[in-house]
Design a protein around this motif. Structure first.
Motif, mmCIF file in Angstrom:
data_model
loop_
_atom_site.group_PDB
_atom_site.id
_atom_site.type_symbol
_atom_site.label_atom_id
_atom_site.label_comp_id
_atom_site.label_asym_id
_atom_site.label_seq_id
_atom_site.Cartn_x
_atom_site.Cartn_y
_atom_site.Cartn_z
ATOM 1 N N ASN A 23 0.830 -1.206 0.000
ATOM 2 C CA ASN A 23 0.000 0.000 0.000
ATOM 3 C C ASN A 23 0.865 1.257 0.000
ATOM 4 O OD1 ASN A 23 -2.366 -1.448 -0.042
ATOM 5 N ND2 ASN A 23 -2.720 -1.324 2.157
ATOM 6 N N GLY A 24 2.016 1.191 0.679
ATOM 7 C CA GLY A 24 2.948 2.319 0.670
ATOM 8 C C GLY A 24 3.524 2.560 -0.710
ATOM 9 N N ILE A 25 3.842 1.475 -1.413
ATOM 10 C CA ILE A 25 4.344 1.598 -2.788
ATOM 11 C C ILE A 25 3.276 2.200 -3.692
ATOM 12 C CG2 ILE A 25 5.007 0.245 -4.824
ATOM 13 C CD1 ILE A 25 6.500 -1.652 -2.926
ATOM 14 N N ILE A 26 2.050 1.708 -3.573
ATOM 15 C CA ILE A 26 0.942 2.220 -4.398
ATOM 16 C C ILE A 26 0.722 3.708 -4.129
ATOM 17 C CG2 ILE A 26 -1.551 2.065 -4.787
ATOM 18 C CD1 ILE A 26 -1.271 -0.974 -4.101
ATOM 19 N N HIS A 27 0.741 4.076 -2.849
ATOM 20 C CA HIS A 27 0.546 5.480 -2.472
ATOM 21 C C HIS A 27 1.691 6.349 -2.985
ATOM 22 C CE1 HIS A 27 0.617 8.989 0.300
ATOM 23 N NE2 HIS A 27 -0.696 8.894 0.206
ATOM 24 N N ASN A 28 2.918 5.852 -2.877
ATOM 25 C CA ASN A 28 4.080 6.623 -3.291
ATOM 26 C C ASN A 28 4.129 6.829 -4.797
ATOM 27 O OD1 ASN A 28 7.305 6.550 -4.043
ATOM 28 N ND2 ASN A 28 6.860 7.702 -2.176
ATOM 29 N N GLN A 29 3.676 5.827 -5.519
ATOM 30 C CA GLN A 29 3.755 5.896 -6.976
ATOM 31 C C GLN A 29 2.850 6.993 -7.552
ATOM 32 O OE1 GLN A 29 1.789 4.783 -9.876
ATOM 33 N NE2 GLN A 29 3.592 5.277 -11.119
ATOM 34 N N LYS A 30 1.876 7.438 -6.778
ATOM 35 C CA LYS A 30 0.976 8.496 -7.236
ATOM 36 C C LYS A 30 1.709 9.818 -7.419
ATOM 37 C CE LYS A 30 -3.053 6.449 -4.923
ATOM 38 N NZ LYS A 30 -4.030 6.604 -3.806
ATOM 39 N N THR A 31 2.773 10.024 -6.628
ATOM 40 C CA THR A 31 3.522 11.281 -6.710
ATOM 41 C C THR A 31 4.951 11.096 -7.206
ATOM 42 O OG1 THR A 31 4.054 11.049 -4.351
ATOM 43 C CG2 THR A 31 2.166 12.425 -4.916
ATOM 44 N N ASN A 32 5.481 9.887 -7.101
ATOM 45 C CA ASN A 32 6.834 9.595 -7.586
ATOM 46 C C ASN A 32 6.744 8.631 -8.754
ATOM 47 O OD1 ASN A 32 8.885 10.997 -6.265
ATOM 48 N ND2 ASN A 32 8.835 9.659 -4.485
ATOM 49 N N ASN A 33 6.757 9.170 -9.966
ATOM 50 C CA ASN A 33 6.633 8.291 -11.133
ATOM 51 C C ASN A 33 7.982 7.920 -11.727
ATOM 52 O OD1 ASN A 33 7.341 10.715 -12.272
ATOM 53 N ND2 ASN A 33 5.372 11.059 -13.285
ATOM 54 N N ASP A 34 9.064 8.196 -10.983
ATOM 55 C CA ASP A 34 10.394 7.822 -11.484
ATOM 56 C C ASP A 34 11.042 6.738 -10.629
ATOM 57 O OD1 ASP A 34 10.703 9.455 -9.315
ATOM 58 O OD2 ASP A 34 12.258 10.731 -10.198
ATOM 59 N N ASN A 35 10.221 6.021 -9.840
ATOM 60 C CA ASN A 35 10.714 4.891 -9.052
ATOM 61 C C ASN A 35 10.364 3.566 -9.720
ATOM 62 O OD1 ASN A 35 11.725 6.560 -7.055
ATOM 63 N ND2 ASN A 35 9.992 6.274 -5.670
ATOM 64 N N TYR A 36 11.292 2.615 -9.625
ATOM 65 C CA TYR A 36 11.045 1.238 -10.044
ATOM 66 C C TYR A 36 11.268 0.363 -8.816
ATOM 67 C CZ TYR A 36 11.430 -3.197 -12.573
ATOM 68 O OH TYR A 36 11.242 -4.482 -13.019
ATOM 69 N N TYR A 37 10.313 -0.525 -8.518
ATOM 70 C CA TYR A 37 10.349 -1.290 -7.279
ATOM 71 C C TYR A 37 10.690 -2.753 -7.549
ATOM 72 C CZ TYR A 37 7.598 2.825 -6.126
ATOM 73 O OH TYR A 37 7.153 4.120 -5.989
ATOM 74 N N LYS A 38 11.792 -3.196 -6.944
ATOM 75 C CA LYS A 38 12.181 -4.609 -7.006
ATOM 76 C C LYS A 38 11.761 -5.203 -5.658
ATOM 77 C CE LYS A 38 16.194 -7.423 -8.391
ATOM 78 N NZ LYS A 38 15.744 -7.835 -9.717
ATOM 79 N N ILE A 39 10.651 -5.926 -5.656
ATOM 80 C CA ILE A 39 9.977 -6.328 -4.421
ATOM 81 C C ILE A 39 10.322 -7.773 -4.068
ATOM 82 C CG2 ILE A 39 7.754 -6.502 -3.257
ATOM 83 C CD1 ILE A 39 6.644 -4.584 -5.432
#
Length: 332
Positions: A23-39
């Motif tokens: 949920n933190g990743i989903i929330h963060n992606q709304k304002t940070n569109n230059d992150n790529y997440y290796k989960i």
């Protein structure tokens, strides 16, 4: 993804994981569109929580069901093997598959596993645990917060240089103004290590201002924005500040909710109270950083919620954009 910041995420660490992590990743992606997440974590559970809420071009999942427990000692965590989500996420940074790693898991385990996988920056002996604290004028970097109970003068000089580099990475338009946390502001106060560090920092050519000593009651003034201590003193200061903030918030709630007049007053001052609450909200300052290793490692508070974890992802983004590791190498 050459233009994206690659963040290795231990999805299984901390309370309420992996749900709050995702949920933190989903929330963060709304304002940070230059992150790529290796989960890293249990793929079946992670995909369930992701539920196609962010583009598949912005993440990948490395499946593992092995987890470092919150009750594990650092030694037990290391003995769990190399297939835990924490170990694999740190290893991905070591192998240059990610730019930075973040975990909300066991702090001691994270430090030990990070030190087993990552090298120290040349000429630095010990990593330090640093964090952001609010002050009257903005934010301060405070370190060490518990990674090193005993420190030499060289360690404290290194911490000062690293803390100033971190501050400059996070706030590139501001000047680091560093001080040593001490029992007094006079040069004669403190133990021999503190006094030796004071002299060394006065004599050293540096790219930050050195303000000398700072006492505990001056930390929030904002005149100093990089505050340095050994891990024992720093951790006591951190826990005291957290406890005081919680005490003030709880007492204010009791006063404003304990009578009709108090409730009316709170309604009339709702906007001011919301600003006060936001200023003391620990989620907004979430994200401690292990600095001194040759790759950045971020520790999210295990008890924070998805908002707090999202804010620690913002810290990851700023650290990489600010070239923290290169700044430390150059300044040390």
């Amino acid at each position: 993804m050459p233009d994206l910041i690659k963040i290795a995420v231990d999805a299984m660490g901390g309370d309420g994981s992996p749900k709050k992590i995702i949920n933190g990743i989903i929330h963060n992606q709304k304002t940070n569109n230059d992150n790529y997440y290796k989960i890293f974590g249990d793929k079946n559970i992670i995909e369930k929580h992701l539920n196609n809420k962010i583009s598949k071009d912005l993440y990948e999942i490395v499946h593992t069901e092995d987890v470092v427990k919150s009750t594990d000692s650092p030694l037990e965590a290391a003995k769990r093997g190399k297939n835990t989500s924490m170990w694999l996420s740190i290893e991905s940074v070591k192998n240059k598959e990610a730019d930075i790693v973040i975990s909300a898991g066991n702090t001691g385990a994270l430090l030990v596993i990070a030190k087993l996988n990552l090298k120290m920056i040349e000429n630095i002996d010990k990593p330090a645990l640093s964090a952001l604290w609010p002050n009257k004028k903005g934010m301060s970097v405070v370190l060490d917060l518990g990674a090193n109970i005993e420190c030499s003068s060289k360690n404290l000089v290194d911490f000062t240089i690293m803390g100033a580099s971190l501050y400059k990475s996070l706030y590139p338009n501001e000047t680091p103004n560093a001080a040593l946390l001490n029992i007094g502001s006079e040069e004669l106060k403190g133990n021999e290590i503190i006094k030796e560090t004071f002299q060394n920092l006065n004599d050293k050519k540096k790219n930050f201002n050195f303000a000398g000593y700072i006492e505990g009651d001056e930390i929030m003034n904002g005149d100093v924005n990089v505050i340095v201590s050994d891990g024992f003193t720093g951790n006591v200061a951190l826990k005291t500040a957290e406890g005081t903030a919680n005490f003030i918030t709880e007492e204010l709630k009791k006063v404003l909710g304990g009578s009709i007049l108090g409730k009316i007053s709170s309604l009339l001052n709702i906007s001011n109270l919301n600003r006060f609450k936001k200023r003391l909200d620990p989620r907004l300052y979430n994200g401690a950083i292990f600095i001194g290793l040759d790759s950045p490692v971020v520790k999210s508070h295990g008890g924070t919620d998805y908002i707090g974890f999202s804010n620690s992802l913002n810290v990851c983004n700023k650290i990489i954009k600010g070239n923290l590791i290169d700044k430390i190498r150059n300044n040390i």
